[in-house]
Every structure is written in structure tokens, then in C-alpha cells.
Motif scaffolding. Structure first.
Motif, mmCIF file in Angstrom:
data_model
loop_
_atom_site.group_PDB
_atom_site.id
_atom_site.type_symbol
_atom_site.label_atom_id
_atom_site.label_comp_id
_atom_site.label_asym_id
_atom_site.label_seq_id
_atom_site.Cartn_x
_atom_site.Cartn_y
_atom_site.Cartn_z
ATOM 1 N N UNK A 102 -39.194 34.873 -4.045
ATOM 2 C CA UNK A 102 -39.564 33.593 -3.552
ATOM 3 C C UNK A 102 -39.128 33.043 -2.353
ATOM 4 N N UNK A 103 -38.399 34.135 -1.446
ATOM 5 C CA UNK A 103 -38.116 33.873 -0.016
ATOM 6 C C UNK A 103 -39.372 33.664 0.709
ATOM 7 N N UNK A 104 -39.306 32.616 1.467
ATOM 8 C CA UNK A 104 -40.536 32.255 2.307
ATOM 9 C C UNK A 104 -40.551 33.140 3.683
ATOM 10 N N UNK A 105 -39.768 33.862 3.856
ATOM 11 C CA UNK A 105 -39.719 34.679 5.028
ATOM 12 C C UNK A 105 -40.527 36.059 4.723
ATOM 13 N N UNK A 106 -41.478 36.034 5.561
ATOM 14 C CA UNK A 106 -42.560 37.215 5.312
ATOM 15 C C UNK A 106 -42.195 38.157 6.562
ATOM 16 N N UNK A 107 -42.608 39.560 6.432
ATOM 17 C CA UNK A 107 -42.478 40.425 7.594
ATOM 18 C C UNK A 107 -43.744 40.150 8.734
ATOM 19 N N UNK A 108 -43.590 40.149 9.738
ATOM 20 C CA UNK A 108 -44.421 39.808 10.908
ATOM 21 C C UNK A 108 -45.540 40.853 10.716
ATOM 22 N N UNK A 109 -45.433 42.075 10.302
ATOM 23 C CA UNK A 109 -46.280 43.278 10.349
ATOM 24 C C UNK A 109 -47.437 42.689 9.080
ATOM 25 N N UNK A 110 -46.860 42.118 7.880
ATOM 26 C CA UNK A 110 -47.508 41.855 6.602
ATOM 27 C C UNK A 110 -48.306 40.611 7.137
ATOM 28 N N UNK A 111 -47.814 39.531 7.894
ATOM 29 C CA UNK A 111 -48.727 38.263 8.361
ATOM 30 C C UNK A 111 -49.950 38.710 9.201
ATOM 31 N N UNK A 112 -49.571 39.592 10.182
ATOM 32 C CA UNK A 112 -50.882 40.151 11.130
ATOM 33 C C UNK A 112 -51.342 41.280 10.690
ATOM 34 N N UNK A 113 -51.427 41.454 9.314
ATOM 35 C CA UNK A 113 -52.292 42.716 8.992
ATOM 36 C C UNK A 113 -53.622 42.257 8.607
ATOM 37 N N UNK A 114 -54.303 43.210 9.366
ATOM 38 C CA UNK A 114 -55.685 43.158 9.517
ATOM 39 C C UNK A 114 -56.359 43.617 8.070
ATOM 40 N N UNK A 115 -57.371 42.999 7.562
ATOM 41 C CA UNK A 115 -57.998 43.353 6.540
ATOM 42 C C UNK A 115 -59.017 44.770 6.497
ATOM 43 N N UNK A 116 -59.566 44.969 5.595
ATOM 44 C CA UNK A 116 -60.616 46.126 5.544
ATOM 45 C C UNK A 116 -61.836 45.787 6.545
ATOM 46 N N UNK A 117 -61.756 46.919 7.215
ATOM 47 C CA UNK A 117 -63.128 46.836 8.377
ATOM 48 C C UNK A 117 -64.320 47.285 7.436
ATOM 49 N N UNK A 118 -65.391 46.579 7.685
ATOM 50 C CA UNK A 118 -66.657 47.080 7.347
ATOM 51 C C UNK A 118 -67.517 47.381 8.339
ATOM 52 N N UNK A 119 -68.168 48.541 8.429
ATOM 53 C CA UNK A 119 -69.117 48.899 9.403
ATOM 54 C C UNK A 119 -70.420 48.471 9.074
ATOM 55 N N UNK A 120 -70.843 47.999 10.045
ATOM 56 C CA UNK A 120 -72.347 47.600 10.125
ATOM 57 C C UNK A 120 -73.233 48.759 9.904
ATOM 58 N N UNK A 121 -72.988 49.916 10.833
ATOM 59 C CA UNK A 121 -73.646 50.944 10.939
ATOM 60 C C UNK A 121 -73.168 52.222 9.987
ATOM 61 N N UNK A 122 -73.863 52.642 9.098
ATOM 62 C CA UNK A 122 -73.140 53.690 8.111
ATOM 63 C C UNK A 122 -72.788 54.865 8.739
ATOM 64 N N UNK A 123 -73.519 55.146 10.010
ATOM 65 C CA UNK A 123 -72.955 56.421 10.767
ATOM 66 C C UNK A 123 -71.555 56.352 11.678
ATOM 67 N N UNK A 124 -71.303 54.790 11.697
ATOM 68 C CA UNK A 124 -70.077 54.715 12.653
ATOM 69 C C UNK A 124 -68.717 55.264 12.265
ATOM 70 N N UNK A 125 -68.532 55.609 11.060
ATOM 71 C CA UNK A 125 -67.283 56.400 10.786
ATOM 72 C C UNK A 125 -67.410 57.725 11.214
#
Length: 349
Positions: A102-125
Motif C-alpha cells: 500500500x505504499x504510494x511510492x512507485x518506481x519511476x521506471x514503472x510509471x514511465x513504462x511504455x505499453x505494448x507496441x502494436x505494429x500497423x505493418x505486419x512485416x515491420x517486425x
């Protein structure tokens, strides 16, 4: 709720039969009727009804004693379980959870963590990340770095394989010794034998002897007697005329009195004050000699005997009445107003 006419006399009879203060109430009511028209002191207000605080008709709850049984266990106020042992959570009176929950402190890395990137082009990977590097070489030949200053380690090894460089530092073989056997050249000392300097004891009175030598040399340069002058100072090196004389006049000139002039030549008689001070007991008092008054107490002051029934002697720092630093809560204004609201009620005209 309203009662029918038949049940009212029956209820009144039951109330009179159960009323313990019926005679006292009747006496008070009769006394109030006799003094109803008698003039007296009063105040404009409203008294509280007598029913306030009267709980004579209120039902009282009385706990029934438990029935006594033969061979039964005695009555107990508190029963406890046997002491639990161990380090489990049910052993403690209260198990505290970790402070991290219940500690309100959060790691800056968890706050600025980017979500999953979805590619519009299937061949971009399958493509390289970022932009493709484009070379500025437009000739089409591969660039080969110039290794002019670089040396091939194999060539250097073959070149200096049979070469022996000259010796730069010549050192003697290490000396061995110690444990009481100090041979020549074993220690880092002085001289050819490398021995340490011999110990020379230090004189304890060396500063005292050095000071005496300096004083003896100083006194040898002094005279037989010190110089003594007869001049006390506080004056100029030359006379005032030669030091402060100025040929050009700077002030108003004074008439120099002739030589041999005295006060007798200027005044007829010596100075005498007009009203000299009076001297003597007869002339030095303001108003003459006072009249003689006899001593009112010829024998002197006499201390009065202490009274037998008098108050106790006064003692400094001992008060007669000691105040209570913690007054009772009954005298609190809020408590008195709650206990007697009619006494603190404002009069209504």
C-alpha cells in the motif's frame, strides 16, 4: 394514546396504590394553594417541570443470580486459552503486514513504462530498428583503413627475437641477516658499512643552558651603570618662544601691565563677599534654637508581649490559603449548564 372512559378510574387507582410519594405530593400541593395569593419575591421565568429527572416509575433491570448446581464449576470472570508457541501469524496479538504494501511510492521506471507496441505493418517486425545508414561513398569501392603506423606483432617478435637490450640499473644481490646478526651492508645506513648513527642522549637542561649563554653574552655588551637622565619630560626640546613665536600678529594685542603692579594698586581694599555664611550654633540654624521637648518614653521602646488568643505569626512564603491547581469538573461552566439548565436560562418577557 387515548384511553377509554372505563379504564381511566382503574388506571388512576393503580397509580395511587403504587405511588410511594402520594402523601408528600398532596402536602406540597396544599401548601402551594395556601400561599398562592401571598405576595413575595419572584422572577419572570419558567421553572422546569417536576417530572424531569424523576425515574420512580421507570422499570429497573435486575440481573438474576445464576442457579446453583451441585458439583458445578465455580463462576469465572475470564477464561483464557493456553499460550501458543511458534512464529506463525496466529501466535501474535496482532500481525502487522509489511510496510511496503500500500505504499504510494512507485518506481519511476514503472510509471514511465511504455505499453505494448502494436505494429500497423505486419512485416515491420522483420525490419531493422531505426533508419538505415546510407554511406557517403558513391564510387562503390570498399574503404580499407591505412595501417601505416600499426605494427604487426609477429614481425616485431621475429625482429627482436635474438636482441638483448643493455642493462640500465645495476643492483647488488640482496643481503640476508637479522635477528641480532646485522652484517655489513645489510641496513640502509651511512658510510661504507651502512650502519646507523650512534645514539646521542639529549640534555634535559639544554634550553636553560642556551638561555644562560645568551644572557651572559648580552650583559657583556652593557655599560657599568645604565643611563639615567635628570629631565622628567612633559615639555618641548626648546623654549616656547623659539618654538611657537610668530612675527605676524594673529590675535588682539593685550596691554601688558607694567612691572611691579599688585592688586593694591588697582583696588582700594581686598575683596569681601556681601553676605558671608553664618557660623556657629546660634546663627547657623534656620529659625533659631528649637524648644526643648521631653522624651515621651523615658525608659525606651518596650516590645509588646504576644497575645494568647491572637492569630499565628506571619511566615514569609507560607500562604494561609492554598488554591487547588486542579478544580473539580463539577464547577465547569458547561457541566453546570447541563445539570441545571433552568438556572442558566435567559428570561423571556
Amino acid at each position: 394514546q387515548r384511553l377509554c372512559g372505563r379504564r381511566r378510574p382503574l388506571l388512576a387507582a393503580m397509580v395511587e396504590a403504587e405511588d410511594k410519594h402520594a402523601e408528600k405530593r398532596a402536602a406540597i400541593f396544599g401548601a402551594s394553594l395556601e400561599t398562592a395569593n401571598t405576595p413575595g419575591w419572584g422572577y419572570f421565568g419558567l421553572t422546569g417541570p417536576l417530572a424531569i429527572g424523576d425515574n420512580s416509575y421507570a422499570p429497573k433491570l435486575v440481573k438474576k443470580p445464576p442457579p446453583e448446581e451441585e458439583g458445578a464449576e465455580p463462576l469465572r470472570n475470564m477464561l483464557t486459552n493456553p499460550v501458543k508457541k511458534g512464529a506463525a501469524t496466529d501466535v501474535y496479538f496482532q500481525f502487522e503486514t509489511p510496510l511496503a504494501l500500500g505504499d504510494p511510492y512507485q518506481d519511476p521506471g514503472a510509471i514511465n513504462k511504455k505499453g505494448k507496441v502494436w505494429m500497423l505493418d505486419p512485416e515491420a517486425v522483420f525490419r531493422p530498428p531505426g533508419s538505415i545508414k546510407r554511406s557517403t561513398n558513391k564510387l562503390g569501392f570498399e574503404y580499407i583503413e591505412h595501417c601505416d603506423t600499426a605494427k604487426d606483432p609477429k614481425e616485431v617478435k621475429e625482429k627482436y627475437k635474438d636482441y638483448m637490450p643493455p642493462r640500465q640499473i645495476y643492483t647488488a644481490a640482496a643481503k640476508k641477516g637479522g635477528g641480532g646478526a646485522y652484517w655489513q651492508g645489510l641496513l640502509f645506513g651511512w658510510g661504507e658499512d651502512r650502519k646507523f648513527v650512534e645514539h646521542m642522549p639529549d640534555d634535559y637542561d639544554a634550553p636553560k643552558k642556551l638561555r644562560a649563554k645568551e644572557l651572559e653574552e648580552h650583559r657583556s655588551k652593557l655599560q657599568e651603570m645604565p643611563f639615567k637622565g635628570n629631565d622628567y619630560g612633559n615639555k618641548q626640546f626648546f623654549n616656547n618662544t623659539e618654538t611657537f613665536h610668530y612675527d605676524i600678529p594673529t590675535h588682539i594685542p593685550r596691554d601688558k601691565p607694567p612691572a611691579g603692579t599688585q592688586w593694591k594698586d588697582v583696588h582700594e581694599s581686598a575683596f569681601r563677599p556681601s553676605h558671608p555664611t553664618k557660623k556657629g550654633i546660634l546663627k547657623g540654624l534656620m529659625g533659631g534654637i528649637p524648644e526643648y521637648i521631653e522624651d515621651p518614653v523615658p525608659s525606651g521602646a518596650v516590645r509588646k508581649p504576644p497575645a494568647e488568643d491572637g492569630p499565628p505569626a506571619f511566615k514569609n512564603g507560607l500562604p494561609n490559603k492554598v488554591c487547588n491547581p486542579m478544580p473539580s469538573v463539577v464547577t465547569n461552566m458547561r457541566n453546570m449548564r447541563n445539570e441545571r439548565p433552568s438556572s442558566f436560562m435567559r428570561p423571556v418577557l
